[in-house]
Write a protein that holds these residues in place. Structure first.
Motif, short mmCIF file in Angstrom:
data_model
loop_
_atom_site.label_atom_id
_atom_site.label_comp_id
_atom_site.label_asym_id
_atom_site.label_seq_id
_atom_site.Cartn_x
_atom_site.Cartn_y
_atom_site.Cartn_z
N LYS A 94 -11.28 26.48 -33.74
CA LYS A 94 -11.85 25.45 -34.63
C LYS A 94 -13.37 25.38 -34.48
CE LYS A 94 -11.25 22.41 -37.69
NZ LYS A 94 -10.17 22.05 -38.61
N LEU A 95 -13.82 25.45 -33.26
CA LEU A 95 -15.26 25.38 -33.01
C LEU A 95 -15.95 26.62 -33.58
CD1 LEU A 95 -17.03 23.27 -31.68
CD2 LEU A 95 -16.86 24.53 -29.54
N SER A 98 -16.22 26.06 -37.18
CA SER A 98 -17.28 25.09 -37.50
C SER A 98 -18.65 25.74 -37.45
CB SER A 98 -17.22 23.91 -36.51
OG SER A 98 -16.04 23.17 -36.71
N HIS A 99 -18.83 26.69 -36.53
CA HIS A 99 -20.09 27.42 -36.48
C HIS A 99 -20.33 28.17 -37.79
CE1 HIS A 99 -21.98 27.05 -32.51
NE2 HIS A 99 -20.76 26.84 -32.04
N PHE A 102 -20.87 25.39 -40.68
CA PHE A 102 -22.10 24.59 -40.57
C PHE A 102 -23.16 25.35 -39.78
CE2 PHE A 102 -18.49 21.57 -40.66
CZ PHE A 102 -18.81 20.84 -41.79
N PRO A 115 -18.34 17.38 -36.46
CA PRO A 115 -19.04 18.07 -35.37
C PRO A 115 -18.34 19.39 -35.03
CG PRO A 115 -18.71 15.79 -34.79
CD PRO A 115 -17.94 16.03 -36.06
N PHE B 14 -23.11 22.44 -29.84
CA PHE B 14 -22.94 22.48 -31.30
C PHE B 14 -23.56 21.24 -31.95
CE2 PHE B 14 -20.55 21.64 -35.19
CZ PHE B 14 -20.58 22.87 -35.82
N TRP B 20 -26.88 16.24 -34.55
CA TRP B 20 -25.80 15.31 -34.88
C TRP B 20 -25.56 14.27 -33.79
CZ3 TRP B 20 -21.38 18.89 -37.19
CH2 TRP B 20 -21.79 19.35 -38.44
#
Lengths: 115, 115, 115, 115
Positions: A94-95, A98-99, A102, A115, B14, B20
């Motif tokens: 998931k991380l 996300s990279h 975003f 986040p 991140f 953020w």
């Protein structure tokens, strides 16, 4: 064995020893998770948003918040185990996703969605 | 570094790269966690309780459930980080406490209150 | 004055008399709502899905469920009031919209997404 | 018929026409309620606490918040109906009880626990 796998195994064994596996179907576990998230929310509900970090720096309150977060994590790893999900791997995937979604340069200064 | 500490560091980095952190006060993070728990609940809401495990054994659905659980975990580790809570240690302490409160012999066959 | 408007006015007056309005910003009220939903979830978490209606037909348990649902409603009307939302009208509009989106003949026998 | 009873009857009829009552056991309805509360939480999660009222004074955002609150209310009245709970009466009883537990003079200036 990784930390999350160890925790998962420990919670599974704890449930097995007490014959609690019969109650731990996914919907019941999600409801139990919701109950713990509710207790976590109650800790913060009336605290002014900009004072929350300082107020929870007091050892007793930090420990209390830690206990509620631990309850959430315990039910989360139990649910993942019941569903055959590798939670640690899912979080890392998931991380990584996300990279990709975003890129850090593009979104600087923009309100976050995830986040 | 343990797995949860590594994940915590990765989520912090991140967030930092995207500026953020300013949005990630505890109340906001609890609300974000609630949002993800809501998405997890939606996956299961209309599934018959006794079919949930089988239905989520299908790879696509299992992956989807894994993503929602990953989102919950990511916000949980971020919240713990913001509050200075060692989440892995808190979970192990909680489980040790549960062993004391629910000795396995005494409760066998009794409905659980907390795993 | 309709029932929901009366309840809204009573909760507002109750909050005003105690100087609690200062704490009742929308995020705090959503967290309070989450806390009450968590208590509601805890009542049902370990009850077998197909026995829930019968088990809660016992007056004490039904009353307890009613109290938790009442807590949810009280925070919901308070939040609507703080945001200037006419909750009763919003619910009727939503139901009218659901009638348009889910014509009864077309969906008969199909698993629901939203009532 | 009071407003909440009317809404309850309308949601019941809507469910009956679509043969959805079979899916609407209490645990499923609580999970559906959690899903809607999650969507409500997502609307507010990254909004600064002291700007939330102003930001949601914009008609589109207020309407969106109203829709999510309506979804919560619809599932809440459906759950009450399935359990045989008179939700309006329960809310009035709860408020009367809160008046007894939190006499207005004694608590003035004190942080609230429950409105």
């Amino acid at each position: 064995m990784t930390e999350i796998a160890e925790l998962t195994a420990a919670v599974r064994e704890f449930s097995r020893e007490r014959d609690w596996e019969q109650f731990q179907d996914p919907k019941s576990l999600v409801l139990a998770l919701v109950g713990e998230v509710g207790e976590l929310a109650e800790l913060f509900q009336w605290v002014p948003a900009d004072e929350a970090v300082d107020r929870f720096a007091v050892p007793d309150r930090r420990a209390r918040a830690g206990e509620e977060m631990a309850d959430v994590l315990v039910y989360l790893v139990r649910l993942a185990d019941v569903l055959g999900v590798d939670l640690g791997a899912a979080a890392r995937a998931k991380l990584a996703d996300s990279h990709r979604r975003f890129p850090s340069a593009d979104v600087r200064g923009v309100a976050p969605h995830k986040p």
